[in-house]
Design a protein around this motif. Sequence first.
Motif, PDB file in Angstrom:
ATOM      1  N   VAL A  94       0.842  -1.201   0.000  1.00  0.00           N
ATOM      2  CA  VAL A  94       0.000   0.000   0.000  1.00  0.00           C
ATOM      3  C   VAL A  94       0.878   1.252   0.000  1.00  0.00           C
ATOM      4  O   VAL A  94       0.622   2.210  -0.714  1.00  0.00           O
ATOM      5  CB  VAL A  94      -0.938   0.007   1.233  1.00  0.00           C
ATOM      6  N   ASN A  95       1.950   1.202   0.815  1.00  0.00           N
ATOM      7  CA  ASN A  95       2.870   2.335   0.932  1.00  0.00           C
ATOM      8  C   ASN A  95       4.281   1.777   1.112  1.00  0.00           C
ATOM      9  O   ASN A  95       4.608   1.252   2.169  1.00  0.00           O
ATOM     10  CB  ASN A  95       2.476   3.202   2.137  1.00  0.00           C
ATOM     11  N   ASN A  97       7.059   3.149   1.506  1.00  0.00           N
ATOM     12  CA  ASN A  97       7.984   3.902   2.370  1.00  0.00           C
ATOM     13  C   ASN A  97       8.217   3.138   3.678  1.00  0.00           C
ATOM     14  O   ASN A  97       7.261   2.737   4.343  1.00  0.00           O
ATOM     15  CB  ASN A  97       7.404   5.278   2.711  1.00  0.00           C
ATOM     16  N   LYS A 130      12.245   3.312  -0.128  1.00  0.00           N
ATOM     17  CA  LYS A 130      11.175   2.426  -0.599  1.00  0.00           C
ATOM     18  C   LYS A 130      11.680   0.992  -0.676  1.00  0.00           C
ATOM     19  O   LYS A 130      12.793   0.753  -1.125  1.00  0.00           O
ATOM     20  CB  LYS A 130      10.703   2.887  -1.977  1.00  0.00           C
ATOM     21  N   GLU A 172      16.886   6.376   0.558  1.00  0.00           N
ATOM     22  CA  GLU A 172      16.734   7.814   0.267  1.00  0.00           C
ATOM     23  C   GLU A 172      17.351   8.681   1.363  1.00  0.00           C
ATOM     24  O   GLU A 172      17.772   9.805   1.102  1.00  0.00           O
ATOM     25  CB  GLU A 172      15.242   8.147   0.125  1.00  0.00           C
TER      26      GLU A 172
HETATM   27  C1  LIG Z   1       6.529   8.139   0.384  1.00  0.00           C
HETATM   28  O1  LIG Z   1       7.444   9.127   0.775  1.00  0.00           O
HETATM   29  C2  LIG Z   1       7.591  10.169  -0.176  1.00  0.00           C
HETATM   30  C3  LIG Z   1       8.658  11.112   0.353  1.00  0.00           C
HETATM   31  O2  LIG Z   1       9.893  10.464   0.311  1.00  0.00           O
HETATM   32  C4  LIG Z   1       6.279  10.886  -0.362  1.00  0.00           C
HETATM   33  O3  LIG Z   1       6.416  11.871  -1.356  1.00  0.00           O
HETATM   34  C5  LIG Z   1       5.225   9.877  -0.788  1.00  0.00           C
HETATM   35  O4  LIG Z   1       3.974  10.525  -0.846  1.00  0.00           O
HETATM   36  C6  LIG Z   1       5.138   8.735   0.184  1.00  0.00           C
HETATM   37  N1  LIG Z   1       4.241   7.717  -0.318  1.00  0.00           N
HETATM   38  C7  LIG Z   1       3.097   7.436   0.282  1.00  0.00           C
HETATM   39  C8  LIG Z   1       2.286   6.377  -0.383  1.00  0.00           C
HETATM   40  O5  LIG Z   1       2.726   7.978   1.312  1.00  0.00           O
END
Ligand SMILES: *[C@@H]1O[C@H](CO)[C@@H](O)[C@H](O)[C@H]1NC(C)=O
Length: 196
Positions: A94-95, A97, A130, A172
């Motif tokens: 889903v995310n 990060n 990521k 990152e």
């Molecule tokens: C993941 O982190 C980046 C910043 O490094 C951000 O721009 C992005 O929106 C984030 N992705 C999500 C799905 O929150």
Amino acid sequence: MYAVVLTFAATVWSAGLEAGSAGPPPFSDYAATARYVVHNNDWGSLASISTHPPFNGKPFTNVFSVSDGPVGNGTGVLYFFVSPLDVTVQDLAVNPNASLSMSEVESGYCTSEKWDAEDPRCAKIVLSGKIVTVPQHETDFAKTALFSRHPIMAEWAKIQTHKFYFAKMEIENVFVLDFFGGGNIVSPEDYYNANV
Ligand SMILES: *[C@@H]1O[C@H](CO)[C@@H](O)[C@H](O)[C@H]1NC(C)=O
Ligand SMILES: *[C@@H]1O[C@H](CO)[C@@H](O)[C@H](O)[C@H]1NC(C)=O
């Protein structure tokens, strides 16, 4: 007097040890310290943003076995062998990060110096970025990196229902806290090019 001489001798001895190839880099070389801690750890705590009640929306940390290369051949790239059944892996779908936290405690060095895990001199590293699937051309290296340090993973690979696959972090940001005075940010470029 005797005690002073002994203390001095012990300091010189431990300074000599630190200069040796087995010891950590100088604390002021933050990039090399990050690479040292990463290479000398077999696991770390990976935080994702949870999608699972009752944690959803909160950071969720989970232990993962990792490797940045066979012992003596670290690359700085963090490899994982993961299953879609894992709650963290489901969060990452889903995310992607995520942040990975590692401590110098793992190498035994902090304990030998009688430093508590939270002592600023006991290096703490946080890497964020990521989590992505390892591309095909890199899977041989990821496999060697992980299976050489976690031999049981060869058995996990045989569990068809778990569909384990190789993942890595596209780093990152790197945060290094290894001395008094607060943490330091290291660029991914400096991290990968560190003198290790
Ligand atoms: C993941 O982190 C980046 C910043 O490094 C951000 O721009 C992005 O929106 C984030 N992705 C999500 C799905 O929150
Ligand atoms: C490190 O990698 C090099 C080049 O791939 C290889 O020749 C060497 O045997 C490796 N050493 C270890 C300790 O794995």
